[in-house]
Design a protein around this motif. Sequence first.
Motif, PDB file in Angstrom:
ATOM      1  N   MET A 144       0.714  -1.275  -0.091  1.00 21.60           N
ATOM      2  CA  MET A 144       0.183   0.077  -0.228  1.00 21.60           C
ATOM      3  C   MET A 144       0.502   1.332  -0.189  1.00 21.60           C
ATOM      4  O   MET A 144       0.482   2.478  -0.483  1.00 21.60           O
ATOM      5  CB  MET A 144      -0.523  -0.100   1.324  1.00 21.60           C
ATOM      6  N   ILE A 159      -6.105  -0.920  -4.262  1.00 18.65           N
ATOM      7  CA  ILE A 159      -6.055  -2.482  -3.310  1.00 18.65           C
ATOM      8  C   ILE A 159      -7.169  -2.723  -2.681  1.00 18.65           C
ATOM      9  O   ILE A 159      -7.667  -1.671  -1.900  1.00 18.65           O
ATOM     10  CB  ILE A 159      -5.362  -1.771  -2.834  1.00 18.65           C
ATOM     11  N   CYS A 187      -6.387   6.132   6.712  1.00 19.31           N
ATOM     12  CA  CYS A 187      -7.430   5.175   6.485  1.00 19.31           C
ATOM     13  C   CYS A 187      -8.663   5.425   7.157  1.00 19.31           C
ATOM     14  O   CYS A 187      -8.970   6.867   7.543  1.00 19.31           O
ATOM     15  CB  CYS A 187      -7.192   4.061   6.704  1.00 19.31           C
ATOM     16  N   CYS A 199      -7.649   4.249   1.756  1.00 21.00           N
ATOM     17  CA  CYS A 199      -6.450   4.777   2.155  1.00 21.00           C
ATOM     18  C   CYS A 199      -6.236   5.906   1.271  1.00 21.00           C
ATOM     19  O   CYS A 199      -6.142   6.279  -0.450  1.00 21.00           O
ATOM     20  CB  CYS A 199      -5.519   3.661   2.111  1.00 21.00           C
ATOM     21  N   VAL A 207      -6.209   4.570  -2.666  1.00 22.01           N
ATOM     22  CA  VAL A 207      -5.485   3.458  -2.796  1.00 22.01           C
ATOM     23  C   VAL A 207      -6.940   3.104  -3.389  1.00 22.01           C
ATOM     24  O   VAL A 207      -6.843   2.950  -4.125  1.00 22.01           O
ATOM     25  CB  VAL A 207      -4.726   3.164  -1.912  1.00 22.01           C
TER      26      VAL A 207
END
Length: 276
Positions: A144, A159, A187, A199, A207
């Motif tokens: 990440m 992701i 997050c 995120c 993300v």
Amino acid sequence: MYGILTLSLKVTNWCDLNCAHCCECSGRNNPTNFIPLTRIEQYIHEFQEVPFNLSPHYTIGGGESLAPYQFGNSEYIPQVLSCIYKVGGIPTIKTNGVWGKRYDMRSDTLKSLAKSAYMGDKLLTLDISVDEFHNNLDGVANIMTDVVQSDYLLSAIRICLLGFNTPGTQKAMMALRAKLSDREIYCEDLPNGDMGVYCTNNRGMRVIVDDVVDVYDLGRAKDNKVYTVCYNTDATYVNCLQIDNNNLAILNYIYSEQIAGRSLTRVMQSLLSKQK
Ligand code: SF4
């Protein structure tokens, strides 16, 4: 059959983790073989002919689906992705993310996946299991971090973190969030559930982009609360046709048939008659 039908390619039963709970019959003692590319191409081609409302979303799973990179075969996954992109498909790769612990493996794998995504001109999703069973938090945090910190990767890869609906998963998610916040990556909860995270880094990038519309429970989820995702669809019911590397076709994780040289249309007809 109502709803839409997705194709899931379970490319291998080999996995570098040996989880006691594994519901994929996979682990380190399984053969290190993968569905041959010619058969992948054939399955994807035949899937286009199956007379149902077909989802454009394709899943590559396992075992550890990205294991070919670990065995020095850096062409296998790009070729599978190319087959999916050729039919206008949108790929999701399910992985345990353990490979993220190793810098060289992580760097090569992410660059390779991003290159495929750019060639296919569609975002590539990595579904990573985060729960009490997988010792993968460092690997996932590294993956990440790399994606968030690279514009090249961030524009190609998203992701999605998935887990069981248990206190153990909640704890693992919190531990991951703590690891990320140490790296100034923050997050927030998904609006539709407590197992995923958005995120963001300090540039406000995500993300997991916000067109993830829902977390669907497929057939298997009804039995053991394993969740999978489907993006950008209004369908109320998502069916899954899974094909494994032993020529077995499985509908909604319950009804199975050996393909035995038949087209996927014929196999589906047979599977549906079992479902009735
Ligand atoms: S990581 Fe997933 S596929 Fe691998 S052994 Fe564990 S549960 Fe099975």
